[in-house]
Design a protein around this motif. Structure first.
Motif, short mmCIF file in Angstrom:
data_model
loop_
_atom_site.label_atom_id
_atom_site.label_comp_id
_atom_site.label_asym_id
_atom_site.label_seq_id
_atom_site.Cartn_x
_atom_site.Cartn_y
_atom_site.Cartn_z
N VAL A 46 38.15 -30.37 -3.96
CA VAL A 46 37.37 -29.87 -5.10
C VAL A 46 36.41 -29.16 -4.25
CG1 VAL A 46 35.94 -30.75 -6.84
CG2 VAL A 46 37.73 -32.09 -6.36
N THR A 47 36.03 -27.88 -4.92
CA THR A 47 35.23 -26.99 -3.83
C THR A 47 33.68 -27.21 -4.42
OG1 THR A 47 35.40 -25.14 -5.59
CG2 THR A 47 36.89 -25.16 -3.83
N ASP A 48 32.74 -26.86 -4.03
CA ASP A 48 31.52 -27.02 -4.44
C ASP A 48 31.04 -26.44 -5.88
OD1 ASP A 48 30.76 -28.21 -1.97
OD2 ASP A 48 29.81 -26.67 -1.15
N ALA A 49 31.67 -25.20 -6.04
CA ALA A 49 31.50 -24.43 -7.13
C ALA A 49 32.31 -25.17 -8.30
CB ALA A 49 32.10 -23.07 -7.10
N ALA A 50 33.27 -25.87 -7.84
CA ALA A 50 34.21 -26.30 -9.23
C ALA A 50 33.38 -27.70 -9.45
CB ALA A 50 35.61 -26.83 -8.73
N SER A 51 32.88 -28.45 -8.49
CA SER A 51 32.16 -29.59 -8.61
C SER A 51 30.91 -29.26 -9.64
CB SER A 51 31.66 -30.37 -7.37
OG SER A 51 30.80 -31.48 -7.62
N LYS A 52 30.20 -28.08 -9.34
CA LYS A 52 28.91 -27.76 -10.16
C LYS A 52 29.38 -27.57 -11.65
CE LYS A 52 25.27 -24.56 -10.33
NZ LYS A 52 24.74 -24.91 -11.52
N TRP A 53 30.72 -27.04 -11.72
CA TRP A 53 31.04 -26.59 -13.21
C TRP A 53 31.44 -27.94 -13.94
CZ3 TRP A 53 35.18 -27.72 -16.44
CH2 TRP A 53 35.37 -26.82 -17.52
N GLN A 80 30.07 -30.77 -13.60
CA GLN A 80 28.74 -31.43 -13.75
C GLN A 80 28.08 -30.66 -14.81
OE1 GLN A 80 26.48 -32.88 -10.08
NE2 GLN A 80 28.49 -31.89 -9.04
N ASP A 81 28.09 -29.36 -14.71
CA ASP A 81 27.16 -28.70 -15.92
C ASP A 81 27.95 -28.61 -17.32
OD1 ASP A 81 25.33 -28.22 -13.74
OD2 ASP A 81 26.06 -25.91 -13.43
N GLU A 82 29.14 -28.22 -17.21
CA GLU A 82 30.00 -27.91 -18.40
C GLU A 82 30.63 -29.33 -18.98
OE1 GLU A 82 29.83 -25.25 -19.87
OE2 GLU A 82 28.64 -24.29 -18.36
N VAL A 83 30.93 -30.22 -18.20
CA VAL A 83 31.65 -31.42 -18.76
C VAL A 83 30.61 -32.72 -18.89
CG1 VAL A 83 33.51 -32.90 -18.52
CG2 VAL A 83 33.89 -30.51 -17.66
N GLY A 84 29.47 -32.35 -17.94
CA GLY A 84 28.41 -33.43 -17.96
C GLY A 84 28.80 -34.62 -17.09
N LYS A 140 34.95 -14.89 -12.39
CA LYS A 140 35.35 -14.07 -13.33
C LYS A 140 35.47 -14.68 -14.69
CE LYS A 140 38.28 -10.41 -14.66
NZ LYS A 140 39.53 -9.47 -14.32
N ASN A 141 36.08 -15.67 -14.96
CA ASN A 141 36.22 -16.16 -16.18
C ASN A 141 35.72 -17.47 -16.55
OD1 ASN A 141 38.49 -14.74 -17.03
ND2 ASN A 141 40.02 -15.60 -15.64
N ASP A 142 34.81 -17.87 -15.40
CA ASP A 142 33.76 -18.99 -15.76
C ASP A 142 34.45 -20.19 -16.10
OD1 ASP A 142 31.01 -19.92 -15.82
OD2 ASP A 142 30.92 -19.90 -17.77
N GLU A 143 35.51 -20.45 -15.34
CA GLU A 143 36.10 -21.93 -15.59
C GLU A 143 36.91 -22.11 -14.30
OE1 GLU A 143 40.39 -19.74 -17.18
OE2 GLU A 143 39.14 -20.48 -18.51
N PRO A 144 37.26 -23.39 -14.48
CA PRO A 144 38.15 -23.93 -13.11
C PRO A 144 39.37 -23.19 -12.75
CG PRO A 144 37.71 -25.86 -14.32
CD PRO A 144 37.31 -24.57 -15.15
N LYS A 145 39.68 -23.13 -11.52
CA LYS A 145 41.13 -22.50 -11.58
C LYS A 145 41.88 -23.50 -10.46
CE LYS A 145 39.65 -19.50 -7.75
NZ LYS A 145 39.85 -18.25 -7.22
N TYR A 146 43.10 -23.66 -10.55
CA TYR A 146 44.01 -24.73 -10.10
C TYR A 146 45.06 -24.07 -8.80
CZ TYR A 146 41.72 -27.20 -13.53
OH TYR A 146 40.53 -27.53 -14.45
N GLU A 147 45.01 -24.73 -7.82
CA GLU A 147 46.12 -24.28 -6.83
C GLU A 147 46.94 -25.43 -6.33
OE1 GLU A 147 46.41 -22.13 -2.29
OE2 GLU A 147 44.50 -22.21 -3.62
#
Length: 105
Positions: free
Chosen positions: A5-12, A14-18, A87-94
């Motif tokens: 889990v990247t730092d940016a994904a973790s922040k999302w 926390q911020d968006e899902v709570g 760009k899409n302001d959402e998680p992306k999965y690889e």
């Protein structure tokens, strides 16, 4: 199976899902959709604090991210990277193909 889990994904999350420390997020396969590794199935997620025999689990910022044994089929042979698409302001999965040690054959 390794989950990253990247730092940016973790922040999302926390911020968006709570999500907050002590919480968890379960990832699983579901019918309908498409991913780079499956036609007819997509990846889904749901907040869940209690892993059930996880086949992959990591903790980032005090939050557990995991895949349970019952969903191992969806991720079989792959490590899972959770990143953020600015760009899409959402998680992306690889889905990263696991390397196998030829000595084990």
């Amino acid at each position: 199976m390794q989950i990253t889990v990247t730092d940016a994904a973790s922040k999302w999350f926390q911020d968006e899902v709570g999500l907050k420390p002590g919480d968890g997020m379960k990832f699983y396969g579901k019918v309908y959709g498409k991913t780079p590794i499956h036609d007819g199935f997509s990846m889904a997620m749901v907040p869940d604090k209690e892993p059930d025999r996880p086949v992959g689990e990591t903790e980032k910022d005090g939050i557990k991210y995991f895949v349970n044994y019952g969903d191992a089929w969806f991720f079989a042979g792959y490590d899972f990277v959770i990143d953020f698409d600015e760009k899409n302001d959402e998680p992306k999965y690889e889905y990263v193909a696991q390397e196998h040690d030829s000595r084990l054959k």
